[in-house]
Design an enzyme around this catalytic site. Sequence first.
Site, mmCIF file in Angstrom:
data_model
loop_
_atom_site.group_PDB
_atom_site.id
_atom_site.type_symbol
_atom_site.label_atom_id
_atom_site.label_comp_id
_atom_site.label_asym_id
_atom_site.label_seq_id
_atom_site.Cartn_x
_atom_site.Cartn_y
_atom_site.Cartn_z
ATOM 1 C CG HIS A 230 -8.607 5.170 2.735
ATOM 2 N ND1 HIS A 230 -9.641 4.973 3.640
ATOM 3 C CD2 HIS A 230 -8.070 3.936 2.510
ATOM 4 C CE1 HIS A 230 -9.700 3.688 3.961
ATOM 5 N NE2 HIS A 230 -8.761 3.034 3.284
ATOM 6 C CE LYS B 24 -4.212 -4.296 1.059
ATOM 7 N NZ LYS B 24 -4.853 -3.125 1.661
ATOM 8 C CG ASP C 255 -2.018 -1.088 1.118
ATOM 9 O OD1 ASP C 255 -1.952 -1.919 0.202
ATOM 10 O OD2 ASP C 255 -2.901 -1.115 1.991
ATOM 11 C CG ASP D 125 -6.735 0.005 1.153
ATOM 12 O OD1 ASP D 125 -7.034 -1.174 1.436
ATOM 13 O OD2 ASP D 125 -7.188 0.997 1.792
ATOM 14 C CB CYS E 111 -2.418 -3.082 4.944
ATOM 15 S SG CYS E 111 -4.100 -2.470 4.680
HETATM 16 C C1 VGL Z 1 -4.946 0.595 5.644
HETATM 17 C C2 VGL Z 1 -6.502 1.533 7.030
HETATM 18 C C3 VGL Z 1 -7.464 1.449 6.048
HETATM 19 C C4 VGL Z 1 -3.522 0.142 5.452
HETATM 20 C C5 VGL Z 1 -5.887 0.487 4.652
HETATM 21 O O1 VGL Z 1 -3.040 0.107 4.300
HETATM 22 O O2 VGL Z 1 -2.868 -0.169 6.465
HETATM 23 N N1 VGL Z 1 -5.262 1.104 6.827
HETATM 24 N N2 VGL Z 1 -7.143 0.914 4.857
HETATM 25 ZN ZN ZN Z 2 -8.538 0.985 3.270
#
Ligand code: VGL
Ligand code: ZN
Length: 216
Positions: free
Chosen positions: A92, A118, A15, A57, A163
């Site tokens: 996001h 994902k 991510d 993400d 993540c």
């Molecule tokens: C993530 C919060 C929401 C991450 C993704 O990549 O850690 N954290 N979505």
């Molecule tokens: Zn997320």
Amino acid sequence: MDTTPTEADVLVVTDVQYDFLPGGALAVPDGDAVIAPIDALAKRFAAHRGHILLTQDWHPPHHSSFASSHTGKAPFETIEMPYGTQILWPDHCVQGSRGAEISRGLECAYLAELVIRKGYNKDVDSYSAFREADRHTHTGLAGYLRERGLKRLFFAGLATDFCVAWSALDAQAEGFDTYVILDACRAIDTDGSLAKALGDMERAGVRFCETGDLLA
Ligand code: VGL
Ligand code: ZN
């Protein structure tokens, strides 16, 4: 640990997207500090015929993990979902938006053999690259890795406590030899989440290392 990457090793770059970097919608503190170590690691993996995967993400608009999808809720509050407690986030990584793009600052992105997305099911979050938060829906990543004979996974990226941790815990549970490269990760750290994630990973047998261990 044998520190020279082999053909059975994978660097999982988690991510590294604009929304998790400084100025992004869910900016991880000091998030851009992961880019230089990841690029160095990727070069080293590529030089030894190791493998590089990216995760991304990838939420539809109005995803159920967004606070804005729940009347009266603010980011970082929680809500009970059918699969358990869900932390609510600012909007996001919306599919197709700039914030969802992998950072162009990440030079090694072109080396990735697979980008696994994902969080695209609207009613279920997915921190893990293996299994969604309902804990039943598989992404197919374990099968992909097994079919290719890939055995040892090294995680880097964002965020350590979400993540990265959920992916590493699932990787270990799936029988992969799992490492988290701590200095190549940064955490969100909301309500004790970092300490909890580190404890959960340690108890599960996930191992921790540093970038320098792999470059030596
Ligand atoms: C993530 C919060 C929401 C991450 C993704 O990549 O850690 N954290 N979505
Ligand atoms: Zn997320």
